[in-house]
Design a protein around this motif. Structure first.
Motif, PDB file in Angstrom:
ATOM      1  N   LYS A 333       0.384  15.284 -11.149  1.00  0.00           N
ATOM      2  CA  LYS A 333      -0.197  14.531 -10.033  1.00  0.00           C
ATOM      3  C   LYS A 333      -1.289  13.572 -10.482  1.00  0.00           C
ATOM      4  N   SER A 334      -2.083  13.975 -11.453  1.00  0.00           N
ATOM      5  CA  SER A 334      -3.158  13.088 -11.891  1.00  0.00           C
ATOM      6  C   SER A 334      -2.599  11.818 -12.513  1.00  0.00           C
ATOM      7  N   ALA A 335      -1.550  11.951 -13.326  1.00  0.00           N
ATOM      8  CA  ALA A 335      -0.911  10.768 -13.913  1.00  0.00           C
ATOM      9  C   ALA A 335      -0.255   9.923 -12.827  1.00  0.00           C
ATOM     10  N   ALA A 336       0.348  10.589 -11.838  1.00  0.00           N
ATOM     11  CA  ALA A 336       1.000   9.866 -10.747  1.00  0.00           C
ATOM     12  C   ALA A 336      -0.009   9.015  -9.978  1.00  0.00           C
ATOM     13  N   LYS A 337      -1.165   9.578  -9.702  1.00  0.00           N
ATOM     14  CA  LYS A 337      -2.195   8.840  -8.977  1.00  0.00           C
ATOM     15  C   LYS A 337      -2.705   7.661  -9.800  1.00  0.00           C
ATOM     16  N   SER A 338      -2.864   7.881 -11.077  1.00  0.00           N
ATOM     17  CA  SER A 338      -3.325   6.804 -11.957  1.00  0.00           C
ATOM     18  C   SER A 338      -2.322   5.658 -11.994  1.00  0.00           C
ATOM     19  N   LEU A 339      -1.035   5.984 -12.082  1.00  0.00           N
ATOM     20  CA  LEU A 339      -0.009   4.934 -12.123  1.00  0.00           C
ATOM     21  C   LEU A 339       0.046   4.166 -10.810  1.00  0.00           C
ATOM     22  N   LEU A 340       0.004   4.870  -9.677  1.00  0.00           N
ATOM     23  CA  LEU A 340       0.069   4.174  -8.389  1.00  0.00           C
ATOM     24  C   LEU A 340      -1.132   3.253  -8.199  1.00  0.00           C
ATOM     25  N   LEU A 341      -2.278   3.656  -8.684  1.00  0.00           N
ATOM     26  CA  LEU A 341      -3.452   2.795  -8.619  1.00  0.00           C
ATOM     27  C   LEU A 341      -3.234   1.544  -9.471  1.00  0.00           C
ATOM     28  N   ALA A 342      -2.644   1.713 -10.637  1.00  0.00           N
ATOM     29  CA  ALA A 342      -2.375   0.576 -11.522  1.00  0.00           C
ATOM     30  C   ALA A 342      -1.338  -0.374 -10.922  1.00  0.00           C
ATOM     31  N   LEU A 343      -0.295   0.177 -10.319  1.00  0.00           N
ATOM     32  CA  LEU A 343       0.764  -0.653  -9.741  1.00  0.00           C
ATOM     33  C   LEU A 343       0.289  -1.436  -8.516  1.00  0.00           C
ATOM     34  N   SER A 344      -0.832  -1.029  -7.942  1.00  0.00           N
ATOM     35  CA  SER A 344      -1.330  -1.664  -6.723  1.00  0.00           C
ATOM     36  C   SER A 344      -2.472  -2.648  -6.984  1.00  0.00           C
ATOM     37  N   GLN A 345      -2.774  -2.898  -8.257  1.00  0.00           N
ATOM     38  CA  GLN A 345      -3.779  -3.905  -8.580  1.00  0.00           C
ATOM     39  C   GLN A 345      -3.204  -5.308  -8.343  1.00  0.00           C
ATOM     40  N   PRO A 346      -4.048  -6.277  -7.983  1.00  0.00           N
ATOM     41  CA  PRO A 346      -3.547  -7.615  -7.622  1.00  0.00           C
ATOM     42  C   PRO A 346      -2.610  -8.243  -8.652  1.00  0.00           C
ATOM     43  N   ALA A 347      -2.930  -8.147  -9.937  1.00  0.00           N
ATOM     44  CA  ALA A 347      -2.083  -8.778 -10.956  1.00  0.00           C
ATOM     45  C   ALA A 347      -0.708  -8.119 -11.014  1.00  0.00           C
ATOM     46  N   ALA A 348      -0.670  -6.784 -10.884  1.00  0.00           N
ATOM     47  CA  ALA A 348       0.612  -6.077 -10.902  1.00  0.00           C
ATOM     48  C   ALA A 348       1.432  -6.412  -9.664  1.00  0.00           C
ATOM     49  N   VAL A 349       0.774  -6.435  -8.514  1.00  0.00           N
ATOM     50  CA  VAL A 349       1.457  -6.770  -7.271  1.00  0.00           C
ATOM     51  C   VAL A 349       2.072  -8.162  -7.359  1.00  0.00           C
ATOM     52  N   GLU A 350       1.321  -9.099  -7.884  1.00  0.00           N
ATOM     53  CA  GLU A 350       1.836 -10.471  -7.974  1.00  0.00           C
ATOM     54  C   GLU A 350       3.076 -10.548  -8.856  1.00  0.00           C
ATOM     55  N   LYS A 351       3.097  -9.796  -9.951  1.00  0.00           N
ATOM     56  CA  LYS A 351       4.275  -9.800 -10.832  1.00  0.00           C
ATOM     57  C   LYS A 351       5.507  -9.289 -10.089  1.00  0.00           C
ATOM     58  N   MET A 352       5.338  -8.249  -9.289  1.00  0.00           N
ATOM     59  CA  MET A 352       6.478  -7.697  -8.558  1.00  0.00           C
ATOM     60  C   MET A 352       6.940  -8.639  -7.452  1.00  0.00           C
ATOM     61  N   VAL A 353       6.004  -9.276  -6.759  1.00  0.00           N
ATOM     62  CA  VAL A 353       6.373 -10.219  -5.699  1.00  0.00           C
ATOM     63  C   VAL A 353       7.108 -11.416  -6.298  1.00  0.00           C
ATOM     64  N   VAL A 354       6.620 -11.945  -7.415  1.00  0.00           N
ATOM     65  CA  VAL A 354       7.278 -13.078  -8.075  1.00  0.00           C
ATOM     66  C   VAL A 354       8.693 -12.697  -8.506  1.00  0.00           C
TER      67      VAL A 354
END
Length: 446
Positions: A333-354
Motif C-alpha cells: 500500500k505504501s508503494a501504491a500511494k507513492s505511485l498514485l501521487l507521482a502519476l497525479s503530478q502536473p507534468a505526469a498528467v500532461e504527458k498522459m493527456v497529450v
C-alpha cells in the motif's frame, strides 16, 4: 523496473471465466514479492495512449527500486468490471486498480482510504468538482483519487458549417479558442429550435435515447438543467414534481426532431452518425472527432467541441470520471500511494493527456488549461473548451444527487431515457411517472 505478467490477449481470453469462477479471480495472480507492485489499468482506446502511463510507471519503479507490473484491461464486454468483481470477492489481485465512476462507492469498504493523497493533490492541483467528491468519498473518507485517464466530459461536438447554415448558430464565435465563452444565449430553448432547423435541413441533431452510457449521460444533464431529480439527496423519491414534468415535456418536443432510430442508439451510434456526415451535433467527448480525423478528414475540419446549453436551473455538462483506487487487501500500500501521487503530478498528467490526443481529462481545477487542448486540430483550437477551462458549466453525473447506491441503479437501468421513450411513444405522462416511481421503489427495497 517494469514487468508484464499477463498479456492483453491472455487476459481477454481468461476474462470469460469470471462469471463462473469469481472466487478464483482468474485474471490475476495474487502473489506479490516484497518491493513489487501490480496495477490493473483501463486499456485505452486511443492507439499508443497506454504507453504514457507505462513509461511513467517504469520510471517511477526504477527510481524507487520497485518491480511494477501492469495489466491493461479492456472495458469491452465489461471485462474490467468482471475483473473488479472477481478481485473483490477473492480478496486478491492487483494492488492498484482503475475504477469506473460508480465503482469506488460500490467497493468503499474494500478500498484503502486515500485522504492524505487527496490532501496533497488538492494543494498542488487545485480543488476537484463536487461530482468527484460525490462519487469517490464514502463514510467520511476518500476511497479513490480521480484519474485523468478515461475521465471525460460528454458535451456537444458540433458541425461548424451545418450549425451556421441550418440553425444560424456560430459555435466558434460562441466558444472562441483562447477566450471565455460567449454563450449566454445558448439555452435549451435555442437547442430545440436548432434541432427543428437541422432536421428540416436534412442533418438532424444526434442525441440518442437508448439505454447505454452516452444516452443516459445526456439525459442526466438535461434533467439537471431543469432542476429535475428522481430522488433527492436525502433519498426521497421526487419523480412526481413539476420540474420532472417540465423536463419530460421538453424532451417530447425535442424527440420529434431527432433521428427516428434514436431510442435504439448505443455508445457507437452517435460517433458513426457524425463521422458519416449525417448530423449537425452530437453529445460526446472528442472520440468522434478523433475517428473523423482518421476516416473522414473533411468532416473533422468542421467539428468544434463546446459547452452545453443552459436550462432554467443552470448549465450542466455530463461528466464521467475514472478513478484509481488501492485495494485494502493490497500487499504494498505504501508503494501504491507513492505511485498514485507521482502519476497525479502536473507534468505526469500532461504527458498522459497529450498521449490521448486531448481525450483524457484531469479533475483538478488547475489542470484544465494544458496546451494540448489549444493546439489540437484540425481545426486548431477545436478542443479548447472541452475541459471546461472557465468553469462555466456544472459538471455532473446522471441521477445525482440521489444517494449513490440508488443513483447507480437509476443510471445503469437507464430510467431517465426509458421515461422519455415511453412518453414520446404516447404513454400518458402520469403513467410514465408512476412507472418510474415504481422502479425506483424497487431499487430501494433491493
Amino acid at each position: 523496473m517494469l514487468r508484464s505478467r499477463i498479456s492483453r490477449r491472455t487476459l481477454l481470453a481468461k476474462s470469460a471465466l469470471a462469471t463462473t469462477a469469481v472466487v478464483a479471480a482468474p485474471y490475476v495472480r495474487g502473489a506479490h514479492a516484497a518491493g513489487a507492485l501490480s496495477i490493473g489499468f483501463w486499456d485505452h482506446w486511443v492507439p499508443g495512449a497506454n504507453k504514457a502511463s507505462e513509461t511513467l510507471c517504469k520510471e517511477w519503479g526504477e527510481k524507487n527500486k520497485v518491480e511494477v507490473s501492469i495489466d491493461y484491461i479492456t472495458s469491452q464486454g465489461n471485462k474490467n468490471l468482471l475483473t473488479i468483481a472477481a478481485e473483490a470477492q477473492a480478496q486478491s489481485g492487483h494492488d492498484i486498480f482503475a475504477f469506473p465512476s460508480w465503482q469506488p462507492h460500490d467497493h468503499a469498504n474494500r478500498l484503502e482510504p486515500v485522504d492524505e493523497i487527496m490532501t496533497e493533490l488538492i494543494k498542488t492541483n487545485g480543488k476537484v468538482n463536487p461530482t468527484v467528491e460525490y462519487l469517490a468519498r464514502a463514510e467520511g473518507h476518500w476511497r479513490a483519487i480521480p484519474a485523468c485517464v478515461g475521465s471525460q466530459i460528454k458535451g456537444p461536438c458540433s458541425r461548424i458549417d451545418l450549425m451556421k447554415q441550418l440553425a444560424g448558430i456560430d459555435v466558434v464565435e460562441m466558444y472562441p479558442a483562447g477566450s471565455p465563452p460567449k454563450a449566454d444565449g445558448w439555452t435549451l430553448d435555442v437547442l430545440l429550435k436548432a434541432a427543428e432547423a437541422c432536421h428540416k435541413g436534412g442533418h438532424p441533431i444526434g442525441i440518442g435515447l437508448g439505454q447505454t452510457e452516452d444516452n443516459v449521460d445526456t439525459a442526466g444533464a438535461i434533467f439537471q438543467s431543469f432542476g429535475a431529480e428522481l430522488v433527492n439527496a436525502k433519498g426521497d423519491i421526487t419523480v412526481k414534481t413539476d420540474k420532472v414534468r417540465q423536463t419530460m415535456e421538453y424532451y417530447k418536443k425535442l424527440s420529434q426532431w431527432l433521428p427516428p432510430d434514436a431510442p435504439a442508439w448505443d455508445n457507437a451510434s452517435n460517433n458513426k452518425y457524425l463521422v458519416a456526415g449525417k448530423g449537425s451535433l452530437i453529445m460526446n467527448p472528442p472520440s468522434a472527432w478523433a475517428v473523423a480525423k482518421r476516416d473522414a478528414p473533411k468532416v473533422a475540419e468542421q467539428l468544434w467541441t463546446h459547452g452545453m446549453p443552459s436550462g432554467p436551473h443552470g448549465r450542466y455538462a455530463p461528466f464521467l470520471p475514472y478513478f484509481w483506487g488501492i485495494w485494502a487487501f493490497g500487499k504494498n500500500k505504501s508503494a501504491a500511494k507513492s505511485l498514485l501521487l507521482a502519476l497525479s503530478q502536473p507534468a505526469a498528467v500532461e504527458k498522459m493527456v497529450v498521449a490521448s490526443g486531448g481525450y483524457d481529462l484531469p479533475s483538478f481545477e488547475n489542470l484544465t488549461t494544458l496546451k494540448v487542448w489549444a493546439e489540437e486540430g484540425p481545426p486548431k483550437g477545436t478542443l479548447y473548451h472541452y475541459p471546461n477551462p472557465y468553469n462555466h458549466q456544472i459538471l455532473s453525473v446522471a441521477a445525482q444527487p440521489a444517494p449513490p447506491k440508488i443513483a447507480v441503479q437509476i443510471y445503469t437501468q437507464a430510467i431517465q431515457t426509458k421515461m422519455v421513450v415511453r412518453f414520446m411513444k404516447g404513454e400518458k405522462l402520469e403513467q410514465t411517472l408512476a412507472w418510474a416511481e415504481g422502479e425506483i421503489e424497487g431499487f430501494m427495497r433491493s
